[in-house]
Motif scaffolding. Structure first.
Motif, mmCIF file in Angstrom:
data_model
loop_
_atom_site.group_PDB
_atom_site.id
_atom_site.type_symbol
_atom_site.label_atom_id
_atom_site.label_comp_id
_atom_site.label_asym_id
_atom_site.label_seq_id
_atom_site.Cartn_x
_atom_site.Cartn_y
_atom_site.Cartn_z
ATOM 1 N N UNK A 140 20.272 -39.932 25.856
ATOM 2 C CA UNK A 140 21.046 -40.854 25.027
ATOM 3 C C UNK A 140 21.122 -40.345 23.600
ATOM 4 N N UNK A 141 22.209 -40.702 22.925
ATOM 5 C CA UNK A 141 22.366 -40.380 21.513
ATOM 6 C C UNK A 141 22.523 -41.669 20.726
ATOM 7 N N UNK A 142 22.176 -41.599 19.454
ATOM 8 C CA UNK A 142 22.313 -42.757 18.567
ATOM 9 C C UNK A 142 23.100 -42.345 17.331
ATOM 10 N N UNK A 143 24.022 -43.196 16.933
ATOM 11 C CA UNK A 143 24.755 -42.989 15.690
ATOM 12 C C UNK A 143 24.998 -44.322 15.019
ATOM 13 N N UNK A 144 25.179 -44.295 13.713
ATOM 14 C CA UNK A 144 25.395 -45.526 12.960
ATOM 15 C C UNK A 144 26.383 -45.270 11.834
ATOM 16 N N UNK B 15 25.486 -47.390 17.571
ATOM 17 C CA UNK B 15 26.062 -46.876 18.813
ATOM 18 C C UNK B 15 25.000 -46.102 19.589
ATOM 19 N N UNK B 16 24.755 -46.536 20.821
ATOM 20 C CA UNK B 16 23.910 -45.796 21.754
ATOM 21 C C UNK B 16 24.809 -45.313 22.900
ATOM 22 N N UNK B 17 24.870 -43.992 23.087
ATOM 23 C CA UNK B 17 25.740 -43.420 24.114
ATOM 24 C C UNK B 17 24.919 -42.610 25.108
ATOM 25 N N UNK B 18 25.256 -42.767 26.384
ATOM 26 C CA UNK B 18 24.581 -42.015 27.436
ATOM 27 C C UNK B 18 25.328 -40.710 27.682
ATOM 28 N N UNK C 149 26.551 -48.648 24.377
ATOM 29 C CA UNK C 149 26.128 -49.945 23.866
ATOM 30 C C UNK C 149 26.321 -49.928 22.361
ATOM 31 N N UNK C 150 27.133 -50.848 21.885
ATOM 32 C CA UNK C 150 27.399 -50.921 20.447
ATOM 33 C C UNK C 150 27.177 -52.329 19.929
ATOM 34 N N UNK C 151 26.528 -52.435 18.786
ATOM 35 C CA UNK C 151 26.354 -53.745 18.169
ATOM 36 C C UNK C 151 26.350 -53.594 16.651
ATOM 37 N N UNK D 51 30.370 -53.938 22.361
ATOM 38 C CA UNK D 51 30.660 -53.274 23.621
ATOM 39 C C UNK D 51 29.348 -52.994 24.345
ATOM 40 N N UNK D 52 29.312 -53.320 25.625
ATOM 41 C CA UNK D 52 28.147 -53.026 26.456
ATOM 42 C C UNK D 52 28.667 -52.494 27.784
ATOM 43 N N UNK D 53 28.556 -51.181 27.999
ATOM 44 C CA UNK D 53 28.962 -50.547 29.252
ATOM 45 C C UNK D 53 27.848 -49.605 29.687
#
Length: 270
Positions: free
Chosen positions: A193-197, A184-187, A168-170, A162-164
């Motif tokens: 931004x936050x990062x989770x995995x 997962x990078x979320x705005x 952004x997820x990969x 997903x890229x919006x």
């Protein structure tokens, strides 16, 4: 001991918000309708029940639903929606080994959650655990994406899903060990931004079928999505249904044994 990642309090509190697209009617309604048709009058058991995204609307159809989940904080979020445990009982434990009293017409695990079990042995035991809980004739349903590694050009190890402008997820894959990580990078609204995995082990459909056979289950149906669309070589996910044959039961070790005239393993299910 499971190798699954554990959803902590912070992750559990934000789960419904970050997974909001999975609660959308066009996603959730076909899921619930598909499972309700298989469950009949129930009862049903959900592995990795989480905050109750699927279990609560399925229960609202009059099907008794129970659950297993590894994360107490996730179950706490479910309890905010269904306060009484007798209305939707949940056992906190590993879906590969934890048990719930009774036998079920349906056991299911959705939204790629079986991949949270990060070894092949644990995934095999999950299938066996499902079979132990099923009445003869009952079904085990798994919703799982098809690994995206066929998109890789030589030397690549990551593929976006997903890229919006908000997310952004990969996924990154190790094709030797079948281990993967979702990034997962979320705005946020304030512009930060936050990062989770989260970590997983990917499984091919054919490997799922072999795990099912080891558990004494037989493939009944495989479709590309909850709407029943055909599964093809281009499908990016599958919903698979395996059935526990009549005249077969599993002992405490998960091995198939014949039913006898005194066996009552199908008590409590239609």
């Amino acid at each position: 001991m499971t190798n699954s990642d554990l959803w902590d309090e912070q992750a559990a509190q934000g789960y419904d918000r970050t997974s909001a697209e999975m609660f959308a009617p066009h996603v959730l309604t076909p899921t619930v309708e598909f499972l309700a048709q298989l469950a009949g009058t129930g009862p049903a058991l959900e592995f990795a029940i989480g905050t109750g995204r699927v279990a609560i609307p399925l229960s609202a159809k009059g099907i008794p639903v129970s659950g297993i989940d590894l994360s107490q904080p996730m179950v706490d979020q479910l309890r905010r929606k269904v306060p009484l445990a007798e209305d939707l009982p949940v056992v906190v434990g590993d879906m590969a080994t934890a048990t719930v009293p009774g036998r079920f017409s349906l056991v299911y695990v959705v939204f790629n959650s079986i991949g949270n079990l990060r070894t092949q042995d644990e995934q095999v035991e999950c299938f066996r655990n499902a079979a132990r809980h099923l009445s003869p004739g009952g079904r085990f349903v798994v919703e799982l994406w098809v690994p995206g590694i066929r998109r890789f050009p030589p030397g690549q190890s990551a593929v976006p899903f997903e890229v919006t402008d908000r997310h952004v997820g990969f996924d990154t894959y190790d094709m030797v060990t079948q281990q993967g990580t979702s990034h997962h990078y979320r705005r946020r609204d304030n512009g930060s931004a936050s990062y989770g995995a989260s970590n997983f082990r990917y499984i091919w459909p054919a490997e799922c079928d072999l795990m099912a056979r080891l558990a004494g289950l037989e493939l009944e149906r495989r479709v590309a999505d909850w709407d029943g669309s055909p599964f093809t070589s281009d499908s990016e996910k599958h919903v698979s249904v395996w059935r526990k044959p009549f005249g077969r039961n599993l002992d405490a070790d998960g091995d198939a044994v014949p039913l006898t005239s005194t066996d009552n393993s199908d008590d409590g299910a239609e």
